[in-house]
Motif scaffolding. Structure first.
Motif, mmCIF file in Angstrom:
data_model
loop_
_atom_site.group_PDB
_atom_site.id
_atom_site.type_symbol
_atom_site.label_atom_id
_atom_site.label_comp_id
_atom_site.label_asym_id
_atom_site.label_seq_id
_atom_site.Cartn_x
_atom_site.Cartn_y
_atom_site.Cartn_z
ATOM 1 N N VAL A 5 16.537 34.503 27.125
ATOM 2 C CA VAL A 5 17.476 33.402 27.335
ATOM 3 C C VAL A 5 18.817 33.983 27.776
ATOM 4 C CG1 VAL A 5 18.708 31.469 26.290
ATOM 5 C CG2 VAL A 5 16.343 31.947 25.614
ATOM 6 N N LEU A 6 19.238 33.622 28.989
ATOM 7 C CA LEU A 6 20.537 34.054 29.480
ATOM 8 C C LEU A 6 21.639 33.339 28.717
ATOM 9 C CD1 LEU A 6 19.743 33.849 33.293
ATOM 10 C CD2 LEU A 6 19.914 35.938 31.922
ATOM 11 N N GLU A 7 22.702 34.047 28.380
ATOM 12 C CA GLU A 7 23.820 33.466 27.638
ATOM 13 C C GLU A 7 25.063 33.458 28.510
ATOM 14 O OE1 GLU A 7 24.165 35.858 24.156
ATOM 15 O OE2 GLU A 7 22.335 35.073 23.218
ATOM 16 N N TRP A 8 25.604 32.259 28.708
ATOM 17 C CA TRP A 8 26.805 32.096 29.524
ATOM 18 C C TRP A 8 27.890 31.401 28.701
ATOM 19 C CZ3 TRP A 8 23.577 29.236 33.771
ATOM 20 C CH2 TRP A 8 22.781 30.159 34.452
ATOM 21 N N PHE A 9 29.146 31.648 29.108
ATOM 22 C CA PHE A 9 30.276 30.968 28.474
ATOM 23 C C PHE A 9 30.915 30.007 29.472
ATOM 24 C CE2 PHE A 9 29.895 34.479 25.534
ATOM 25 C CZ PHE A 9 30.275 33.918 24.321
ATOM 26 N N TYR A 10 31.391 28.881 28.958
ATOM 27 C CA TYR A 10 32.161 27.961 29.790
ATOM 28 C C TYR A 10 33.449 28.656 30.230
ATOM 29 C CZ TYR A 10 29.173 24.138 28.154
ATOM 30 O OH TYR A 10 28.103 23.320 27.881
ATOM 31 N N VAL B 106 36.763 25.111 36.764
ATOM 32 C CA VAL B 106 36.936 23.657 36.693
ATOM 33 C C VAL B 106 38.173 23.241 37.477
ATOM 34 C CG1 VAL B 106 37.364 21.684 35.172
ATOM 35 C CG2 VAL B 106 35.819 23.518 34.442
ATOM 36 N N ASP B 107 38.011 22.244 38.316
ATOM 37 C CA ASP B 107 39.110 21.645 39.071
ATOM 38 C C ASP B 107 39.079 20.145 38.826
ATOM 39 O OD1 ASP B 107 40.941 20.660 40.852
ATOM 40 O OD2 ASP B 107 40.116 21.647 42.622
ATOM 41 N N ILE B 108 40.047 19.630 38.029
ATOM 42 C CA ILE B 108 40.003 18.215 37.652
ATOM 43 C C ILE B 108 40.387 17.294 38.811
ATOM 44 C CG2 ILE B 108 40.464 18.730 35.234
ATOM 45 C CD1 ILE B 108 43.309 17.678 35.663
ATOM 46 N N SER C 13 31.739 23.921 35.304
ATOM 47 C CA SER C 13 31.562 25.333 34.939
ATOM 48 C C SER C 13 30.079 25.667 34.774
ATOM 49 C CB SER C 13 32.317 25.639 33.644
ATOM 50 O OG SER C 13 32.095 26.972 33.240
ATOM 51 N N GLU C 14 29.367 24.857 34.016
ATOM 52 C CA GLU C 14 27.932 25.097 33.834
ATOM 53 C C GLU C 14 27.200 25.031 35.166
ATOM 54 O OE1 GLU C 14 24.105 22.766 31.912
ATOM 55 O OE2 GLU C 14 26.007 22.726 30.828
ATOM 56 N N HIS C 15 27.529 24.022 35.966
ATOM 57 C CA HIS C 15 26.808 23.842 37.223
ATOM 58 C C HIS C 15 27.068 24.997 38.181
ATOM 59 C CE1 HIS C 15 24.438 21.535 39.996
ATOM 60 N NE2 HIS C 15 25.379 21.564 40.909
ATOM 61 N N VAL D 165 40.000 21.621 28.818
ATOM 62 C CA VAL D 165 40.084 21.212 30.228
ATOM 63 C C VAL D 165 41.210 20.199 30.420
ATOM 64 C CG1 VAL D 165 38.911 19.921 32.049
ATOM 65 C CG2 VAL D 165 37.696 21.739 30.840
ATOM 66 N N VAL D 166 41.304 19.231 29.507
ATOM 67 C CA VAL D 166 42.368 18.226 29.608
ATOM 68 C C VAL D 166 43.696 18.798 29.142
ATOM 69 C CG1 VAL D 166 43.161 15.972 28.783
ATOM 70 C CG2 VAL D 166 40.749 16.321 29.359
ATOM 71 N N ASP D 167 43.691 19.466 28.000
ATOM 72 C CA ASP D 167 44.937 19.938 27.393
ATOM 73 C C ASP D 167 45.662 20.948 28.271
ATOM 74 O OD1 ASP D 167 46.721 19.896 25.123
ATOM 75 O OD2 ASP D 167 46.006 21.926 24.668
ATOM 76 N N LYS D 168 44.941 21.868 28.876
ATOM 77 C CA LYS D 168 45.573 22.922 29.672
ATOM 78 C C LYS D 168 45.850 22.474 31.110
ATOM 79 C CE LYS D 168 43.557 26.609 26.861
ATOM 80 N NZ LYS D 168 44.791 26.786 26.084
ATOM 81 N N ASN D 169 45.458 21.247 31.433
ATOM 82 C CA ASN D 169 45.737 20.699 32.765
ATOM 83 C C ASN D 169 46.619 19.450 32.691
ATOM 84 O OD1 ASN D 169 44.044 22.133 35.031
ATOM 85 N ND2 ASN D 169 42.668 21.961 33.272
ATOM 86 N N ARG D 170 47.443 19.364 31.640
ATOM 87 C CA ARG D 170 48.247 18.154 31.432
ATOM 88 C C ARG D 170 49.131 17.805 32.624
ATOM 89 N NH1 ARG D 170 49.790 16.488 25.461
ATOM 90 N NH2 ARG D 170 48.146 17.509 24.282
#
Length: 543
Positions: free
Chosen positions: A253-258, A263-265, A284-286, A483-488
């Motif tokens: 099982v490959l392990e990835w991190f978000y 991500v571009d909102i 990010s996952e996609h 994603v929301v907090d750091k892109n306020r």
């Protein structure tokens, strides 16, 4: 009729009276992939206006059939909704146009998409509610299990598959009998989908549903890759369970991190869809899945989505009411009461109060609506009523709740663009498994105080104890929050001066207050804002 496809599989009737686009399997076990129909089989399908296709076969398909004895054409979409189907509400110079996606219509110059703002408001109020209406003017959807007749004076639609048909006929047998049938049917449908692809990728979380898929796929000789996603926060890091699964099944099982940088909102994740659905944190996952797909030549993305819905993951008093209605006050009814108390942690007294309240509400499903950050609708909404919940024979409240879960999942299963991504396959939503699970009495699903009890028992010989006994559920909420907090600043620019604000859909003052730099996001405000940001990015694409 003129049919244009890429490399989609299709079955054409020998007399050219019909064609079925997509994957078709036999409902009789063992499930067989069908590549053609005999003349008699084709005649049964055509003469029944597609009903024989629903009754005797399953898969992910759209059928186009000559209407027997009438100058019209029937379009039938399978009950799982696996093959998308959209159509223009008005003909173009006398020609009716039907397509699998909005991108094709736009690329062919057949439609210029413009947002339907009242429909978009309704979608944001109840995003899981799916009807023929889309958020694009002039574009409609043929919903799952529905047949559309075109060519007469008016278009006529009919729901040819209703879940109440199966829920109203509960099966007997004990937990062992039911589990055995779930194991047989589940294994058959998963392997049938596996056989339709050369090298799928399965996302696993260490939860029951994706682990069932992994157990069946790992038990074959087919080529399959596996991956899991994790956050740096403990709530979203399920690797202890996926590692136990990998060891137990003998898979890698490959392990990835978000990754926030992926991500571009301001970029609409669901630009290819006629409704904004996929939130930006999924980018990010996609992105990582697409990179692996290119590297390993993957041709499908398998997911365990829908397992909670199919396996009736209820946390309510409804199963107690169901058994009380059917058996009256009995030893079995009180056993179900104890099972619910073990599952939820409530007392018998609290359960009886909840059951009384639910009984007093009547047996009608009420859609949950979400109005946070929205202004009142610019136009009255049509009633939130779905034929799956209103048509067909009467069913007890627990089974109605089960049907509601299956209805809601239909509103969220649209995948990524088929032009740039392998198809998304959800084997647990396959018609034979759904139909059988609908016939299982609701109290069987919580037997011994364990949710999805028959499904756990069905695959207990294949899954490690850590997975079978797991009660917790991981969530990438911390990443969605970041994603929301750091892109306020970007979020404020997008929402306060955007299309949603200009068309009177969102409450700008409320959004401004919650996105202020000195305000801590509370509860699930970040998820609601993520949905509005996706809607804004989507509407800028077409507004």
């Amino acid at each position: 009729m003129v049919l244009i496809t890429d490399d989609a599989p299709a079955i054409t009737f020998s007399d050219s009276s019909g064609i079925i686009i997509g994957h078709v399997f036999s409902k009789a076990l063992p499930a067989r992939r069908l590549w053609n129909f005999t003349d008699d089989m084709a005649k049964d399908i055509r003469d029944s206006r597609g009903q024989a296709l629903i009754d005797h076969y399953w898969g992910g398909y759209v059928a186009v059939l000559d209407a027997p004895g009438e100058p019209s054409v029937e379009i039938l979409r399978d009950p799982s909704g696996a093959m998308p189907c959209y159509y223009l509400s008005a003909p173009i110079e006398g020609v009716r146009v039907i397509a699998s996606d909005m991108e094709t219509l736009v690329a062919a110059g057949l439609h210029v998409p413009k947002p339907n703002w009242p429909a978009l408001h309704r979608h944001l109020v109840a995003y899981e509610f799916r009807s023929a209406e889309t958020c694009i003017d002039g574009l409609l959807e043929l919903t799952a299990g529905c047949r559309l007749s075109i060519g007469g004076v008016d278009d006529l639609s009919k729901h040819c598959w209703l879940p109440k048909t199966f829920a109203a006929k509960p099966i007997g047998g004990d937990l062992e009998d039911i589990s055995g049938q779930i194991a047989e049917i589940g294994t058959e449908v998963i392997r049938a989908w596996q056989g339709a692809y050369q090298h799928p990728l399965l996302g696993v979380s260490g939860g029951l549903d994706s682990s069932i898929l992994a157990a069946v796929l790992a038990g074959s000789d087919a080529r399959v890759s596996y991956f899991t996603m994790a956050t740096t926060d403990a709530d979203g890091d399920e690797r202890v369970y996926t590692r136990a699964l990998a060891t137990g099944l003998g898979i890698d099982v490959l392990e990835w991190f978000y990754q926030l940088r992926q991500v571009d909102i301001t970029k609409p994740t669901s630009a290819h869809l006629p409704r904004p659905l996929l939130c930006a944190f999924g980018q990010s996952e996609h992105t990582q899945k697409l990179a692996l797909a290119s590297e390993r030549n993957l041709d499908a993305f398998f997911l365990g989505v829908g397992g909670d819905n199919v396996f009736c993951n209820l946390m309510s008093a409804s199963p107690f009411l169901d058994r009380l209605y059917i058996e009256g006050i009995s030893l079995g009814t009180w056993q179900t009461a104890r099972d619910i108390c073990r599952l939820t942690g409530c007392s018998i007294f609290e359960l009886l109060i909840a059951a009384a309240k639910k009984a007093g509400q009547g047996n009608r499903y009420r859609w949950q609506v979400e109005t946070d950050f929205l202004l009142p609708s610019p136009a009255p909404h049509p009633p939130l009523t779905h034929p799956w919940l209103t048509k067909g024979p009467a069913v007890p409240p627990g089974k109605l709740a089960h049907i509601a879960m299956l209805t809601r999942i239909q509103g969220t299963i649209d995948g990524f663009s088929r032009f740039s991504s392998p198809p998304m396959v959800l084997p647990l939503l396959s018609q034979p498994l759904v139909e059988f699970c609908l016939s299982v009495p609701s109290w069987r699903w919580i037997e011994s105080g364990r949710n999805r009890a028959p499904a756990r028992r069905a695959f207990s010989d294949k899954l490690p104890r850590a997975v079978l006994d797991r009660r917790s559920k991981g969530t990438p909420n911390s990443f969605a929050f970041d994603v929301v907090d750091k892109n306020r600043p970007i979020a404020r620019d997008q929402l306060l001066d955007g299309q949603l604000a200009q068309h009177g859909l969102i409450n700008v003052d409320q959004v401004s207050r919650v996105l202020a730099d000195n305000v801590v996001l509370k509860g699930f405000d970040h998820m609601r804002l993520a949905m509005l940001l996706e809607a804004e990015a989507w509407s800028r694409r077409y507004g």
